[in-house]
Write an enzyme that holds these catalytic residues in place. Structure first.
Site, PDB file in Angstrom:
ATOM      1  N   HIS A   1       0.630  19.868   7.900  1.00  0.00           N
ATOM      2  CA  HIS A   1       1.378  20.288   6.717  1.00  0.00           C
ATOM      3  C   HIS A   1       0.800  21.618   6.232  1.00  0.00           C
ATOM      4  CE1 HIS A   1       4.091  20.090   3.470  1.00  0.00           C
ATOM      5  NE2 HIS A   1       3.525  19.197   2.695  1.00  0.00           N
TER       6      HIS A   1
ATOM      7  N   SER B   1       3.936  16.354   1.107  1.00  0.00           N
ATOM      8  CA  SER B   1       3.453  16.533  -0.265  1.00  0.00           C
ATOM      9  C   SER B   1       4.507  16.146  -1.297  1.00  0.00           C
ATOM     10  CB  SER B   1       3.003  17.980  -0.485  1.00  0.00           C
ATOM     11  OG  SER B   1       4.022  18.899  -0.159  1.00  0.00           O
TER      12      SER B   1
ATOM     13  N   HIS C   1       9.936  23.751  13.803  1.00  0.00           N
ATOM     14  CA  HIS C   1       9.991  23.085  12.501  1.00  0.00           C
ATOM     15  C   HIS C   1      10.695  21.752  12.686  1.00  0.00           C
ATOM     16  CE1 HIS C   1      11.006  22.250   8.284  1.00  0.00           C
ATOM     17  NE2 HIS C   1       9.977  23.019   8.006  1.00  0.00           N
TER      18      HIS C   1
ATOM     19  N   ARG D   1      11.612  31.813   4.917  1.00  0.00           N
ATOM     20  CA  ARG D   1      10.337  32.136   4.283  1.00  0.00           C
ATOM     21  C   ARG D   1       9.508  33.070   5.171  1.00  0.00           C
ATOM     22  NH1 ARG D   1       8.163  26.206   3.379  1.00  0.00           N
ATOM     23  NH2 ARG D   1       8.815  26.209   5.573  1.00  0.00           N
TER      24      ARG D   1
ATOM     25  N   ARG E   1      10.051   1.220  -2.736  1.00  0.00           N
ATOM     26  CA  ARG E   1       9.478   0.122  -1.952  1.00  0.00           C
ATOM     27  C   ARG E   1      10.367  -0.178  -0.750  1.00  0.00           C
ATOM     28  NH1 ARG E   1       7.781  -3.338   0.969  1.00  0.00           N
ATOM     29  NH2 ARG E   1       6.333  -5.032   0.422  1.00  0.00           N
TER      30      ARG E   1
ATOM     31  N   ASP F   1       4.413  29.391   8.235  1.00  0.00           N
ATOM     32  CA  ASP F   1       2.982  29.480   8.507  1.00  0.00           C
ATOM     33  C   ASP F   1       2.640  30.593   9.489  1.00  0.00           C
ATOM     34  OD1 ASP F   1       2.339  27.217   6.885  1.00  0.00           O
ATOM     35  OD2 ASP F   1       3.098  25.919   8.481  1.00  0.00           O
TER      36      ASP F   1
END
Length: 483
Positions: free
Chosen positions: A314, A284, A364, A373, A465, A419
Site C-alpha cells: 500500500h 487504509s 494497479h 496521479r 460484519r 508510486d
C-alpha cells in the site's frame, strides 16, 4: 471562466461510470448546489438531512435489488471486484481514474482555489471541502478552512513528550500511528458517546474530531521528521495567515523555499491533494471505515488506517520504488548527467521480469490506464525539474516499461501508478529520507477517510460484519467434494 460558470457548464455534463454489471451508468454529485456560508459545519448541517432523506427513500424502493454476484475466486482473491460497501467521497473507474465527488484530478486542478500569489496547484483545504460537501468551494470558504485548521493545530504536551522519547530506530509510520492513537485524549466523539449523546448528533462530533486531527497532523508529522532527521530542531509556530501546506512545509524545514518560488510548498499542495482518497476498498480507507463502524472515535479509526497504509503493498510502495530506481541506476552504472539507451533499459527490464521480480510502480489492482496521479506529477516535473537525472530515468521507463509488460503478456495493467513518480519529486527538493515518504501519504489520506467517516456517522452506517466461511464450508456451498 469563473468557478460558478464552470459549475453551470458541468451541471449538464454526464459522468461515465460502470455499475456492478459493467453497464454504463449516469452519475453526478448529489450535492452540487453552491452554498455561500464559509462555515463548513453549517454547510454540512444543511446538506445532511437532505441526503439522509434521499438515501432512505432509495433504500425503501430498491433495498432488495440484486447488484452483482460473488464467485469463489473473488472470495479467495482478496474480495477483488465485489461491490460490498458505500463510500461517498471518491470512486475509482478502471478507465477514468479517481474522481473526487465526480471530479477528475485535472478538473480539481482547474476548479479548486489556489494559494495566493500565483499558486498553480489546488489547495488541499478546497479538496476537503469538496469531499465533505460535493461542492467546489469559493476562495472565502477555503480561507475559512485554512484559518480553522491553524486555530486547532496545537499538540497536547503528552503527545509531544511521547514523540520526543521514541527511539530513532522506530519507523516514522509507527510513530505517526502511536501519536494519532494518543491524540484520542482530545476526542469530542468519545466524550459525547460516553455521555450518551443521541445518534443524530454523532456526525457533529466526528466532524469536530476530524477537523482537529487534520489540523494537528502536520505538526505531528513535522515533529517526527525533525526528531529523526534534523536533530530534534523546533518545528516552529503555525502562521494563521498561511495555508495548511505552506505551514507544513515551513515546519518540515523548508521555510526558505520561498526563495525558490515556493516550489516545495506547491509540490506539497499537489501531493496532499492527489493522495487523499482512492475510493473505499483500499486498505487504509476500508480499515478506517471498518473500525469506525464499531463507533471508535476518528483518532482510533485513522490510527488503524495508518497501520494499513504502512504496508509495502500500500503506502510504503513509494519508498520501495525510489530504492529500486536508485539500484537500477547503480547496476547500469548511470552517473549524474548520464543516460543509457532505451535498448539497454529494455534489456534490464526484461532481465528483471525473467528473474521473477516485478517492476515496482507499474500496474494497479483496479486501474487499466496510466494513473492520473502519475500524470499530474509528471506535468509538475516537466515544468519545474525537467533535467533532474532521476526524473529523466522515470521518463525513460515510461517509454520502455509498458511495451515490455505488454509483450510479456502477464500484466493486466502495464501503466505506471502514483508510486512510480512521487519519491522522485520529493528527492529533488532535498527530502531524501525515503522511510518518511509514507508519512506524507498518511497526512494526505486523512482528508479522504475522515471526510467519509463524518458521512458514515451522518448516514447511520451500521457495524460492518460480513460473513466468512471455511474452505470446507465453501466447497459444500458450491457442491464440491472436500478432500
Amino acid at each position: 471562466m469563473s468557478i460558478l460558470s464552470n459549475l453551470s457548464r458541468r451541471a449538464s455534463k454526464l459522468l461515465k461510470s460502470k455499475n456492478a454489471t459493467g453497464v454504463l451508468a449516469v452519475a453526478r454529485p448529489s450535492m452540487s448546489t453552491t452554498t455561500t456560508s464559509t462555515n463548513l459545519k453549517e454547510v454540512l448541517a444543511e446538506l445532511i438531512p437532505k441526503e439522509q432523506t434521499r438515501i432512505k427513500k432509495f433504500k425503501q424502493q430498491h433495498g432488495n435489488k440484486v447488484i452483482g454476484q460473488i464467485t469463489v475466486d473473488m472470495v479467495y482473491g482478496g474480495m477483488r471486484g465485489m461491490t460490498g460497501l458505500v463510500y461517498e467521497t471518491s470512486v475509482l473507474d478502471p478507465d477514468e481514474g479517481i474522481r473526487f465527488r465526480g471530479y477528475s484530478i485535472p478538473e480539481c486542478q482547474e476548479l479548486l482555489p489556489k494559494a495566493p500569489g500565483g499558486g498553480r496547484e489546488p489547495l488541499p483545504e478546497g479538496l476537503f471541502w469538496l469531499l465533505l460537501t460535493g461542492q467546489v468551494p469559493t476562495r472565502e470558504q477555503v480561507d475559512w478552512v485554512s484559518k480553522e485548521w491553524a486555530s486547532r493545530a496545537a499538540l497536547p504536551s503528552h503527545v509531544v513528550t511521547m514523540l520526543d522519547n521514541f527511539p530513532t530506530n522506530l519507523h516514522p509510520m509507527s510513530q505517526l500511528s502511536a501519536a494519532v492513537t494518543a491524540l484520542n485524549t482530545e476526542s469530542s466523539f468519545a466524550r459525547a458517546y460516553a455521555e450518551g449523546v443521541g445518534k443524530a448528533k454523532y456526525w457533529e462530533f466526528a466532524y469536530e474530531d476530524s477537523m482537529d486531527l487534520i489540523a494537528k497532523l502536520p505538526c505531528v508529522a513535522a515533529k517526527i521528521y525533525r526528531n529523526l532527521y534534523r536533530e530534534g530542531s523546533c518545528i516552529g509556530p503555525i502562521d494563521p495567515g498561511l495555508d495548511w501546506s505552506r505551514n507544513f512545509s515551513n515546519m518540515l524545514g523548508y521555510a526558505d523555499d520561498a526563495d525558490n518560488g515556493g516550489q516545495f510548498a506547491e509540490l506539497l499542495r499537489l501531493y496532499l491533494t492527489i493522495h487523499c482518497d482512492h475510493e473505499g476498498g483500499n486498505v487504509s480507507a476500508h480499515t478506517s471505515h471498518l473500525v469506525g463502524s464499531a463507533l471508535s472515535d476518528p483518532y482510533l479509526c485513522f490510527a488503524a488506517a495508518v497501520n494499513g497504509l504502512a504496508g509495502p503493498l500500500h503506502g510504503l510502495a513509494n519508498q520501495e520504488v525510489l530504492a529500486w530506481l536508485e539500484a537500477l541506476r547503480t547496476e547500469l552504472g548511470v552517473g549524474e548527467g548520464e543516460e543509457v539507451s532505451d535498448e539497454r533499459m529494455r534489456d534490464y527490464i526484461w532481465n528483471t521480469l525473467q528473474s521473477g521480480r516485478v517492476v515496482p510502480g507499474y500496474g494497479h489492482a483496479v486501474l487499466r490506464k496510466t494513473d492520473p496521479r502519475y500524470t499530474c506529477q509528471r506535468e509538475f516535473a516537466l515544468k519545474h525539474l525537467p533535467d533532474d537525472p532521476m526524473f529523466r530515468t522515470v521518463s525513460q521507463l515510461y517509454r520502455v516499461v509498458p511495451d515490455v509488460l505488454l509483450e510479456q503478456g502477464k500484466a493486466k495493467n502495464p501503466w505506471p501508478n502514483v508510486d512510480a513518480h512521487s519519491g522522485v519529486l520529493l528527492r529533488h527538493y532535498g527530502m531524501t529520507e525515503t522511510n518518511y515518504y509514507t508519512v506524507l501519504f498518511g497526512v494526505s489520506r486523512a482528508l479522504g477517510v475522515l471526510a467519509q467517516l463524518v458521512w458514515s456517522r451522518a448516514l447511520g452506517f451500521p457495524l460492518e460484519r460480513p460473513k466468512s466461511m471455511s474452505t470446507d464450508g465453501l466447497m459444500a456451498l458450491v457442491g464440491a467434494k472436500p478432500r
